[in-house]
Write a protein that holds these residues in place. Structure first.
Motif, PDB file in Angstrom:
ATOM      1  N   SER A 196       0.909  -1.235   0.035  1.00 28.15           N
ATOM      2  CA  SER A 196       0.067   0.041   0.052  1.00 28.15           C
ATOM      3  C   SER A 196       0.857   1.126  -0.033  1.00 28.15           C
ATOM      4  CB  SER A 196      -1.055  -0.125   1.106  1.00 28.15           C
ATOM      5  OG  SER A 196      -0.186   0.315   2.442  1.00 28.15           O
ATOM      6  N   GLN A 198       1.111   3.301   1.926  1.00 28.45           N
ATOM      7  CA  GLN A 198       1.186   3.922   3.383  1.00 28.45           C
ATOM      8  C   GLN A 198       2.133   5.000   3.682  1.00 28.45           C
ATOM      9  OE1 GLN A 198      -1.354   3.282   5.470  1.00 28.45           O
ATOM     10  NE2 GLN A 198      -0.437   4.498   7.079  1.00 28.45           N
ATOM     11  N   ARG A 220       0.350  -7.789  -3.013  1.00 31.34           N
ATOM     12  CA  ARG A 220       0.584  -8.639  -1.710  1.00 31.34           C
ATOM     13  C   ARG A 220       0.800 -10.391  -2.133  1.00 31.34           C
ATOM     14  NH1 ARG A 220      -3.432  -5.501   2.739  1.00 31.34           N
ATOM     15  NH2 ARG A 220      -2.432  -3.572   1.979  1.00 31.34           N
ATOM     16  N   GLN A 234      -6.702  -0.221  -4.530  1.00 23.32           N
ATOM     17  CA  GLN A 234      -7.063   0.471  -3.107  1.00 23.32           C
ATOM     18  C   GLN A 234      -7.609   2.181  -3.431  1.00 23.32           C
ATOM     19  OE1 GLN A 234      -4.228   0.900  -0.062  1.00 23.32           O
ATOM     20  NE2 GLN A 234      -4.880  -1.312   0.838  1.00 23.32           N
ATOM     21  N   HIS A 447      -2.920  -3.533  12.899  1.00 21.82           N
ATOM     22  CA  HIS A 447      -3.200  -2.707  11.565  1.00 21.82           C
ATOM     23  C   HIS A 447      -1.914  -2.606  10.848  1.00 21.82           C
ATOM     24  CE1 HIS A 447      -5.413  -0.484   8.847  1.00 21.82           C
ATOM     25  NE2 HIS A 447      -5.041   0.443   9.252  1.00 21.82           N
ATOM     26  N   HIS A 448      -1.097  -1.627  11.352  1.00 25.60           N
ATOM     27  CA  HIS A 448       0.374  -1.585  10.905  1.00 25.60           C
ATOM     28  C   HIS A 448       1.000  -0.827  11.880  1.00 25.60           C
ATOM     29  CE1 HIS A 448      -0.880   2.338   9.614  1.00 25.60           C
ATOM     30  NE2 HIS A 448      -1.951   1.841   8.549  1.00 25.60           N
ATOM     31  N   SER A 486      -6.519   4.401  10.267  1.00 27.09           N
ATOM     32  CA  SER A 486      -6.246   4.539  11.557  1.00 27.09           C
ATOM     33  C   SER A 486      -5.761   5.980  11.626  1.00 27.09           C
ATOM     34  CB  SER A 486      -5.167   3.596  12.204  1.00 27.09           C
ATOM     35  OG  SER A 486      -4.104   3.688  11.413  1.00 27.09           O
ATOM     36  N   ILE A 530      -7.377   6.235   5.741  1.00 31.60           N
ATOM     37  CA  ILE A 530      -7.894   5.037   5.434  1.00 31.60           C
ATOM     38  C   ILE A 530      -7.559   4.686   3.952  1.00 31.60           C
ATOM     39  CG2 ILE A 530     -10.114   6.138   4.545  1.00 31.60           C
ATOM     40  CD1 ILE A 530     -11.888   4.190   6.205  1.00 31.60           C
TER      41      ILE A 530
HETATM   42  N1  ASP Z   1      -2.460   1.252   4.495  1.00 32.96           N
HETATM   43  C1  ASP Z   1      -3.443   0.564   5.221  1.00 32.96           C
HETATM   44  C2  ASP Z   1      -4.081  -0.665   4.575  1.00 32.96           C
HETATM   45  O1  ASP Z   1      -3.574  -0.889   3.197  1.00 32.96           O
HETATM   46  C3  ASP Z   1      -4.843   1.523   5.364  1.00 32.96           C
HETATM   47  C4  ASP Z   1      -4.346   2.629   5.932  1.00 32.96           C
HETATM   48  O2  ASP Z   1      -4.237   2.636   7.330  1.00 32.96           O
HETATM   49  O3  ASP Z   1      -4.814   3.749   5.373  1.00 32.96           O
HETATM   50  O4  ASP Z   1      -4.771  -1.391   5.039  1.00 32.96           O
END
Ligand code: ASP
Length: 587
Positions: A196, A198, A220, A234, A447-448, A486, A530
């Protein structure tokens, strides 16, 4: 000029006009001196008639030779059909052909190109370009286009800027497995494809972009399922100077906009919010399907200590009440027991109790329980005459809840409570920050690693990390996690502390995420965001079971594109250029 009309637009009002159409022959049938052809293009199907009494012998003969998927151009008069077809938008008219030009011939296609095709999955994927001629598949891609368009419209209206981020990035083996790309110019080094964007979107917040979004491919390397593809799209978003409430409000607004413009459905706001703890307690899932109730009731106090050893030794005993299902036969109940015993679910068994018309309760464990206890059970479950109670137990509460969750979904399906054209949206909030992994004996970010703990829980990081809750949220629709995000950590010392909890040494954190930690030294604004899974969201709108049919060229379960035959081997020369040598494949 190839055409002045499409195959989808002619109606009774056009009768008498001379038109030119171009398209594919879906079907040709001969009746006496007439040849009828269904001509198809992206917009629809129009019936053509070649009447031997009115056209030249040559044209009548040409018409008879038309094969499936031939490409033709025709000119003729729109006329009213005597035999109307109410299933076709153009079913009131037909074209009396006067001229035809053959634009291309076609081999007989490997399957019929109609809504109800005779082609199996594999064949359709191998000839996906033909599959995409089918209107059902094309409609999904049209919906996807509109979905992306309305998303952009909404986000643009809210001041978001679409910014592209790189596809060749750095491997950060946290989360799923990365796809990697060898670098020719940097021998022995690899890029990774982004799971992502991110970190980039967070850097854009440091850069002052304030509101970012991107409809973006992510990659992924995971095992695949019906709702997973190795590359997926996404709707990725990030905002500065926001708290959780700001993000939820803005994005439930987007969801409302999408439902209204694309489905004509009014979604009342604010969306319901459910804590992760409640979702697990009541539904055994962090993505509860709230189209129906059937929530869990814990009945351990009621059922333990009556001599039924399975329950007496259990850590968790919980049940669901299936309304009106007391009529389930022995055979149906046995099938349910087999269902929960399947290896994918792994339960040891199922106890049931029926509430009879006169209020007596008949259960599969009658000999251990008095009628009074069973009636108390029915009351606790709010079960009425005609209802069926299903109970599961186990030594691990979380595991048992997950098993009961599968049973709940199955009962929901069996009782017709999960219709694909009914939508139930909610936010699941207050996720735990961390997840303990038994195998590696360490915490992972749920989550991350950039997710912010709730400020009031930060102190617990030192004493009881498992209890720290995060400012993280998922949007769930019909039991599908369509999006998640988040509020981020924007303080470099808290971020460093988070890496420490995750078992990173300071060097490793610097090596993998140094760019972000450094950026945070230069005034990072509070921010959060998000990301929505576009494929999943569209497939919910299209009422599809699999995300594949809203992707033009999807991969199969083994991650292969069977049409272009990828992945594939590459030349020795290419390998040499990339400084790679292959080990012999192990069996
Ligand atoms: N990058 C995160 C995901 O792919 C989403 C986020 O936290 O904005 O799940």
């Amino acid at each position: 000029m190839y055409r002045n009309r499409t195959c989808g637009e002619l109606r009774l009002a056009h009768v008498g006009q001379s038109v030119t159409l171009a398209g594919w022959v879906q079907k040709a049938r001969r009746m006496g001196g007439m040849t009828f052809v269904d001509l198809r293009d992206r917009y629809g199907i129009t019936q053509l008639v070649f009447n031997a009494e009115h056209v030249s012998g040559e044209l009548a003969e040409q018409a008879q030779e038309l094969g499936r998927e031939y490409v033709i151009q025709v000119t003729g008069q729109v006329s009213e059909r005597s035999n109307k077809n109410p299933n076709l938008a153009t079913g009131d008219i037909e074209i009396e052909v006067q001229e035809m030009r053959l634009l291309n011939v076609s081999e007989t296609p490997p399957f019929t190109i109609e809504d109800d095709t005779d082609g199996g999955d594999d064949l359709r994927m191998k000839f996906r370009y033909l599959d995409l001629r089918r209107s059902a598949v094309r409609a999904n891609l049209e919906l996807r286009h509109k979905f992306a368009l309305e998303t952009r419209r909404y986000l643009d209206g809210q001041g978001f800027l679409e910014v592209e981020t790189p596809v060749l990035i750095k491997s950060t083996p946290e989360g799923a497995r990365d796809f990697v790309v060898p670098s020719r110019m940097n021998a022995g080094q690899f890029y990774a494809l982004p799971q992502s964007p991110q970190t980039f979107k967070q850097l854009l917040m440091v850069s002052g972009f304030d509101r970012y979004f991107q409809i973006v491919k992510c990659f992924r390397d995971e095992d695949l399922r019906a709702d997973r593809q190795p590359e997926f799209t996404q709707i990725d978003c990030e905002m500065s100077f926001v708290e959780q409430e700001d993000v939820l409000t803005l994005f439930e607004g987007m969801t409302q906009h999408l439902f209204k413009t694309l489905k004509g459905i009014d979604i009342p706001l604010p969306l319901p919010r459910m804590s992760y703890a409640d979702a697990m307690r009541l539904y055994g899932s962090d993505k509860p399907d709230t189209r129906f109730g059937m929530t869990f009731v814990e009945v351990k106090d009621l059922l333990q200590g009556h001599g039924f050893s399975v329950f007496d030794s259990a850590e968790y005993i919980g049940g669901i009440c299936a309304k009106g299902a007391a009529s389930y036969t022995r055979k149906q109940l046995d099938a349910l027991t087999d269902f929960v015993k399947r290896p994918q679910i792994g339960a040891s068994g199922l106890v049931y109790a029926r509430v009879e018309a006169d209020g007596t309760v008949k259960s599969s464990v009658d000999k251990f329980y008095s009628q009074d206890t069973l009636k108390a059970l029915a009351e606790a479950m709010q079960a009425k005459p005609g209802d069926l109670i299903l109970i599961m137990s186990g030594s691990d509460a979380d595991k048992t809840r997950k098993q009961l969750s599968e049973l709940r979904l199955e009962m929901g399906s069996q009782l017709g409570l999960r219709q694909s054209n009914v939508y139930s949206c909610l936010w699941v909030v207050d996720f735990p920050l961390l997840e303990w992994d038994e195998e590696t004996q360490r915490f992972y970010a749920m989550h991350h690693p950039f997710t912010s703990p709730k400020p009031e829980d930060i102190a617990l990081l030192d004493t009881d990390p498992a209890r720290v809750r995060a400012n993280a949220y998922d949007m769930v629709i019909n039991g599908v996690e369509v999006g998640g995000g988040s509020i981020r950590i924007h303080d470099s010392s808290l971020q460093a502390r988070m890496f420490e909890v995750l078992g990173f040494t300071a060097e490793k954190a610097q090596q993998q995420f140094g760019f972000l930690l450094n950026a945070f030294k230069y005034g990072a604004p509070p921010h959060g965001g998000i990301a929505y899974g576009l494929d999943r969201f569209v497939s919910l709108f299209a009422e599809l079971d699999s995300i594949r049919d809203c992707i033009a060229f999807p991969k199969n379960n083994a991650g292969r594109d069977v049409m272009i035959d990828a992945p594939s081997i590459i030349d020795q020369e290419q390998l040499d250029e990339l400084h790679l040598s292959l080990r012999p494949l192990s069996k």
